[in-house]
Design a protein around this motif. Structure first.
Motif, PDB file in Angstrom:
ATOM      1  N   GLY A 128       0.769  -1.191   0.144  1.00 13.65           N
ATOM      2  CA  GLY A 128      -0.084   0.073   0.033  1.00 13.65           C
ATOM      3  C   GLY A 128       0.734   1.227   0.066  1.00 13.65           C
ATOM      4  N   TYR A 129       0.268   2.408  -0.139  1.00 14.65           N
ATOM      5  CA  TYR A 129       0.915   3.526   0.075  1.00 14.65           C
ATOM      6  C   TYR A 129      -0.120   5.002   0.522  1.00 14.65           C
ATOM      7  N   SER A 130       0.334   5.821   1.094  1.00 11.06           N
ATOM      8  CA  SER A 130      -0.382   7.056   1.583  1.00 11.06           C
ATOM      9  C   SER A 130       0.354   8.389   1.498  1.00 11.06           C
ATOM     10  N   LYS A 131      -0.463   9.390   1.601  1.00 18.19           N
ATOM     11  CA  LYS A 131       0.222  10.602   1.538  1.00 18.19           C
ATOM     12  C   LYS A 131       0.834  11.091   2.669  1.00 18.19           C
ATOM     13  N   GLY A 136       1.736  16.023   1.578  1.00 17.34           N
ATOM     14  CA  GLY A 136       0.786  14.930   0.906  1.00 17.34           C
ATOM     15  C   GLY A 136       1.473  14.190  -0.241  1.00 17.34           C
ATOM     16  N   ILE A 137       2.808  13.856  -0.273  1.00 20.97           N
ATOM     17  CA  ILE A 137       3.326  13.375  -1.425  1.00 20.97           C
ATOM     18  C   ILE A 137       3.220  11.527  -0.900  1.00 20.97           C
ATOM     19  N   GLY A 147       9.358   8.215   4.929  1.00 25.86           N
ATOM     20  CA  GLY A 147       8.005   8.831   4.355  1.00 25.86           C
ATOM     21  C   GLY A 147       7.786  10.087   5.641  1.00 25.86           C
ATOM     22  N   GLU A 148       8.182   9.731   6.858  1.00 25.06           N
ATOM     23  CA  GLU A 148       8.140  10.927   7.741  1.00 25.06           C
ATOM     24  C   GLU A 148       8.820  12.050   7.550  1.00 25.06           C
ATOM     25  N   CYS A 149       9.997  11.963   6.737  1.00 21.05           N
ATOM     26  CA  CYS A 149      10.822  13.203   6.315  1.00 21.05           C
ATOM     27  C   CYS A 149      10.503  13.879   4.878  1.00 21.05           C
ATOM     28  N   VAL A 150       9.332  13.179   4.558  1.00 26.20           N
ATOM     29  CA  VAL A 150       8.891  13.631   2.958  1.00 26.20           C
ATOM     30  C   VAL A 150       9.103  15.080   2.807  1.00 26.20           C
TER      31      VAL A 150
END
Length: 491
Positions: A128-131, A136-137, A147-150
């Motif tokens: 899966g994936y999420s924003k 919201g990437i 992802g926390e550092c996006v």
């Protein structure tokens, strides 16, 4: 007494005088024969170690995943693959991707290979994936820590390359197809162009196992015609022996070694008088000088005793699956804060094409590999930021190509050079942005397309370097070698 202090002698004076006249005569003959032209490079001189313009970054950490990480299950998820899973591309509204002129960019490295083909039956996303973040990437669920550092990342979703096989690993570092041979790598250009920030450490360091001989080998961090003194220096995460053969044996006193180095240096410099353009000799002299200084400084860099338990846990040193890569990322931070210009970290080397090469078993394979690197990379970004180092340290995450939207062997994806992703953070790069795009299937880079040397050009630009001012006489570079900085992601 400094064992490496330059010394002059009657022998050197006479040799310089005689060879000087010889050089004048040779230069005149070469010019007459049309081989050399003084005005071709104007008043060319080697780099002086200073940037060409004000830099935004001082140093680079280059993270490279060997084998070809799937862009679809990392930083460019495509829901259309779930929607049309099991259908052929021709059975979807997106069959035009097969008619794209972009498919003609690829040069086949190995004829009749079982890999490197277009796979027509679409394969659904395996995770899966999420924003993520305020930006919201979309990021894969296999990359929660990154992802926390996006909001620190500039994600580039529109890369392409021309090699359909794993010579693309070499190509990503030199900009040239592997069939063209070795060329200077991005790390060696940085080393060549900029002076040292710390004379006791190498300025281009390689951590992890480099790419295998099949795919470029040592040339993946080599300097080619720039000379071996600009090659990357491999370090091990071992305080007792971080650089093989750099330290004397336990029964050798430091004074004895200094005397030995002094003698070797005198002999090398006698040879240098006779052979002033010998790149191997020049590199040898520099390596002895650097090795003498590094014996105390390098072991300290890879000794984590001074790091808090919290910092070590941040990089995953307290967990078996993340410890090895976490140690490399922590060492990278310790190196750059001590002034090292370019740290190149490899992950996934397995003696062949690389662990990220997911022709089958993509889900268990990528899940395992992501667990090894996600926390260390996230920890690195967080640690650099809290120490104030991210502002002038450019972090690059990359791989040689992506993976096909279609399936291979029922549960894998093939090589995919037509469109894939990388990201940058820090060093004057905008955070929380996406640049470029692939089509709905993740097949072709279709918006703001970038050949891999645009990554190189962006790195050099942030370091204040103009690659066209780094050219070496006799080695004319192509426009595609230089690339173009991706200005849209620069702050």
């Amino acid at each position: 007494m400094n064992p490496f202090a330059p010394q002059s002698s009657r022998r050197a004076f006479l040799a310089d005088l005689g060879m000087g006249f010889t050089g004048l005569a040779l230069g005149a003959m070469l010019y007459r024969d049309g081989i050399a032209r003084a005005d071709e490079f104007g008043s060319w001189a080697p780099p002086d170690g200073l940037p060409h313009f004000a830099p935004k970054a001082k140093r680079v950490i280059w993270l490279f995943m060997i084998g070809g990480t799937s862009h679809l299950e990392s930083f460019d998820p495509k829901p259309a693959l779930n929607r049309y899973a099991g259908k052929t591309i021709n059975e979807t509204p997106h069959q035009d991707v097969l008619e794209s002129p972009y498919t003609e960019n690829v040069r086949i490295a190995i004829q009749n290979d079982a890999n490197g083909h277009i796979r027509h039956e679409l394969y659904p996303l395996q995770v899966g994936y999420s924003k993520r973040g305020e930006s919201g990437i979309e990021v894969s669920d296999w990359w929660p820590e990154v992802g926390e550092c996006v909001d620190e990342l500039a994600v580039i979703r529109s890369l392409w390359t021309t090699n359909d096989n794993h010579g693309a690993q070499l190509q990503f570092h030199t900009g040239r197809h592997s069939l063209e041979g070795p060329f200077p790598t991005i790390g060696s250009w940085v080393h060549y162009g900029l002076g040292s920030l710390n004379e006791e450490l190498p300025q281009f360091v390689v951590l992890g196992t480099p790419i295998a001989d099949c795919c470029g080998g040592m040339n993946g961090h080599g300097a080619s015609y720039l000379g071996p003194e600009h090659d990357g220096v491999q370090l091990e995460i071992n305080p007792k022996n971080p650089l093989p053969f750099a330290a004397p044996g336990p029964d050798v006193y430091r004074e004895e070694q200094a005397d030995s180095f002094s003698l070797i240096d005198r002999l090398n410099r006698i040879s240098a008088v006779q052979y002033p353009d010998d790149a191997q000799l020049r590199a040898r002299i520099k390596s002895y000088e650097l090795a003498f200084r590094m014996q105390m400084s390098v072991p300290e860099v890879v000794d984590f005793a001074s790091e808090t338990a919290e910092t070590q846990a941040l990089y995953g040193l307290d967990r078996a699956e993340t410890r090895e890569f976490g140690q490399q990322c922590l060492t990278a931070r310790r190196l750059v804060e001590r002034g090292v210009r370019f740290v190149q970290i490899f992950h996934g080397s397995n003696g062949g094409a690389g662990a990220w090469d997911a022709h089958s078993s993509l889900k268990p394979g990528h899940s395992k590999l992501c667990k090894q690197v996600d926390q260390p990379i996230g920890g690195l970004l967080k640690d650099l930021k809290r120490r104030g180092l991210l502002d002038d340290t450019l972090v690059v995450w990359a791989t040689e190509f992506g993976r096909t939207p279609g399936s291979q062997n029922g549960d894998g994806r093939d090589h995919h050079p037509f469109g894939f992703s990388a990201w940058m953070a820090g060093g004057g790069v905008k955070g929380g942005v996406v640049h470029g795009a692939t089509d709905e299937l993740g097949f072709h880079a279709v918006e703001n397309r970038h050949y891999v040397t645009d990554i190189h050009a962006t790195v050099l630009h942030q370091l204040g370097l103009d690659s066209r001012k780094l050219e070496v006489p006799g080695f004319k570079r192509l426009d595609i070698d230089h690339g173009k900085p991706i200005h849209e992601i620069l702050a």
